[in-house]
Design a protein around this motif. Structure first.
Motif, mmCIF file in Angstrom:
data_model
loop_
_atom_site.group_PDB
_atom_site.id
_atom_site.type_symbol
_atom_site.label_atom_id
_atom_site.label_comp_id
_atom_site.label_asym_id
_atom_site.label_seq_id
_atom_site.Cartn_x
_atom_site.Cartn_y
_atom_site.Cartn_z
ATOM 1 N N VAL A 88 2.004 2.280 -3.505
ATOM 2 C CA VAL A 88 1.020 2.989 -4.328
ATOM 3 C C VAL A 88 0.523 4.254 -3.623
ATOM 4 O O VAL A 88 -0.485 4.841 -4.006
ATOM 5 C CB VAL A 88 -0.159 2.076 -4.703
ATOM 6 C CG1 VAL A 88 0.304 0.957 -5.609
ATOM 7 C CG2 VAL A 88 -0.858 1.504 -3.473
ATOM 8 N N LEU A 89 1.243 4.650 -2.563
ATOM 9 C CA LEU A 89 1.036 5.923 -1.871
ATOM 10 C C LEU A 89 -0.330 6.047 -1.190
ATOM 11 O O LEU A 89 -0.859 7.158 -1.066
ATOM 12 C CB LEU A 89 1.246 7.098 -2.843
ATOM 13 C CG LEU A 89 2.588 7.121 -3.588
ATOM 14 C CD1 LEU A 89 2.668 8.338 -4.503
ATOM 15 C CD2 LEU A 89 3.746 7.112 -2.606
ATOM 16 N N GLU A 90 -0.887 4.929 -0.736
ATOM 17 C CA GLU A 90 -2.127 4.999 0.040
ATOM 18 C C GLU A 90 -1.823 5.547 1.433
ATOM 19 O O GLU A 90 -0.743 5.310 1.989
ATOM 20 C CB GLU A 90 -2.773 3.618 0.139
ATOM 21 C CG GLU A 90 -3.346 3.106 -1.167
ATOM 22 C CD GLU A 90 -4.161 1.822 -0.974
ATOM 23 O OE1 GLU A 90 -4.521 1.519 0.192
ATOM 24 O OE2 GLU A 90 -4.435 1.139 -1.971
ATOM 25 N N ASN A 91 -2.771 6.233 2.019
ATOM 26 C CA ASN A 91 -2.571 6.848 3.328
ATOM 27 C C ASN A 91 -2.554 5.842 4.477
ATOM 28 O O ASN A 91 -1.921 6.089 5.512
ATOM 29 C CB ASN A 91 -3.654 7.888 3.608
ATOM 30 C CG ASN A 91 -3.410 9.188 2.869
ATOM 31 O OD1 ASN A 91 -2.371 9.381 2.239
ATOM 32 N ND2 ASN A 91 -4.375 10.088 2.935
ATOM 33 N N GLU A 92 -3.249 4.720 4.323
ATOM 34 C CA GLU A 92 -3.459 3.798 5.431
ATOM 35 C C GLU A 92 -2.181 3.367 6.145
ATOM 36 O O GLU A 92 -2.109 3.451 7.380
ATOM 37 C CB GLU A 92 -4.228 2.565 4.946
ATOM 38 C CG GLU A 92 -4.499 1.556 6.053
ATOM 39 C CD GLU A 92 -5.152 0.295 5.533
ATOM 40 O OE1 GLU A 92 -5.139 -0.722 6.264
ATOM 41 O OE2 GLU A 92 -5.682 0.302 4.398
ATOM 42 N N LYS A 143 0.827 -1.210 0.000
ATOM 43 C CA LYS A 143 0.000 0.000 0.000
ATOM 44 C C LYS A 143 0.862 1.262 0.000
ATOM 45 O O LYS A 143 0.482 2.272 -0.603
ATOM 46 C CB LYS A 143 -0.938 -0.009 1.205
ATOM 47 C CG LYS A 143 -2.034 -1.067 1.115
ATOM 48 C CD LYS A 143 -2.998 -0.985 2.290
ATOM 49 C CE LYS A 143 -4.121 -1.991 2.129
ATOM 50 N NZ LYS A 143 -5.092 -1.935 3.261
ATOM 51 N N ARG A 200 4.774 11.489 0.893
ATOM 52 C CA ARG A 200 3.496 11.077 1.480
ATOM 53 C C ARG A 200 3.628 10.893 2.992
ATOM 54 O O ARG A 200 2.732 11.287 3.762
ATOM 55 C CB ARG A 200 3.019 9.783 0.836
ATOM 56 C CG ARG A 200 1.696 9.249 1.386
ATOM 57 C CD ARG A 200 0.565 10.202 1.087
ATOM 58 N NE ARG A 200 0.190 10.128 -0.321
ATOM 59 C CZ ARG A 200 -0.618 10.981 -0.928
ATOM 60 N NH1 ARG A 200 -1.112 11.997 -0.235
ATOM 61 N NH2 ARG A 200 -0.912 10.856 -2.202
ATOM 62 N N GLU A 242 -0.701 6.290 8.206
ATOM 63 C CA GLU A 242 -1.523 6.614 9.369
ATOM 64 C C GLU A 242 -1.369 5.558 10.456
ATOM 65 O O GLU A 242 -1.313 5.875 11.649
ATOM 66 C CB GLU A 242 -2.989 6.735 8.946
ATOM 67 C CG GLU A 242 -3.258 7.932 8.027
ATOM 68 C CD GLU A 242 -4.656 7.910 7.449
ATOM 69 O OE1 GLU A 242 -5.323 6.848 7.555
ATOM 70 O OE2 GLU A 242 -5.086 8.934 6.880
#
Length: 234
Positions: free
Chosen positions: A16-20, A13, A189, A23
């Motif tokens: 693909v630069l997802e925030n999850e 994740k 990110r 966080e």
């Protein structure tokens, strides 16, 4: 505390630069320890893959002695054609050969195992450098994030190192430029999420960290070159 079995999902994740994942690292009960564990695991995996790849590549190449003799013969011919001192050309070839053979594992012996130590060590040092500088610059631009949270999120900058698994295949592997750019995007990110900065401030922090990092590397290379030249002059 996250479990190592969750690392593959987090890394996928993050790539693909997802925030999850960022966080989750910030909200962890001990982001510093979690970040250290993640960097160490990914760095060691990349180091082992690179070491295996170096060993298999060395097996697929001609004997080191034969290739070295061929390079020296080519150097002598070049010196003859260019009127350069043959001894100086041979010395340069010998020095370059020693470094390349050691780094790639072509020299044999324990040299193929060098990536198992060098890659995790570099990953940890880069993470610490990135985290400290990102925290300081971020604070200067208005962030109120803790250094612990910053270290947790920025640990994911090592995620692109998983691509080193392709190094197991001789003459294959990711481009260093690809690894660097991908890590930069992940660092951006991580800073944006952990420090809750606007996109342009997060981008500025990321670029400043990389620019300072390039200057530090250039200074170290220059210092090494000067020291090596001074030692050779003696």
């Amino acid at each position: 505390m996250l479990q190592p079995r969750s690392y593959p999902v987090f890394i996928a994740k993050a790539l693909v630069l997802e925030n999850e994942p960022f966080e989750a690292m910030v909200d962890d009960d001990n982001p510093w320890i979690e970040g250290f564990a993640l960097v160490a695991v990914v760095g060691l995996l990349a180091g082992v893959a690179a070491a295996v790849g170096s060993f298999l590549t060395a097996l697929s190449l001609p004997a080191p002695e034969s290739l070295y003799v061929t390079l020296l013969q080519g150097g002598r011919q070049f010196a003859s054609a260019s009127a350069l001192p043959p001894a100086e050309v041979e010395r340069i070839i010998a020095e370059i050969w020693a470094v390349v053979a050691l780094v790639t594992g072509y020299a044999g012996g324990w040299s193929p195992l060098l990536p198992i130590l060098s890659i995790p060590s570099f990953a940890l040092l880069w993470w610490l450098f990135f985290g400290v500088l990102a925290f300081g610059v971020g604070r200067a631009l208005g962030s109120h994030a803790s250094i612990n949270a910053t270290f947790g999120a920025t640990a994911l900058i090592v995620a692109p190192l998983v691509l080193f698994v392709f190094n197991i295949v001789p003459f294959a592997g990711p481009s260093p430029a690809l690894i660097g750019v991908w890590s930069l995007l992940i660092g951006y990110r991580a800073i944006q999420v952990s420090q809750e900065l606007e996109w342009h401030k997060a981008a500025a922090v990321t670029l400043i960290v990389y620019i300072v990092g390039l200057f530090v590397v250039a200074a170290l290379v220059a210092a090494f070159g000067i020291g090596y030249a001074a030692g050779g002059a003696r």
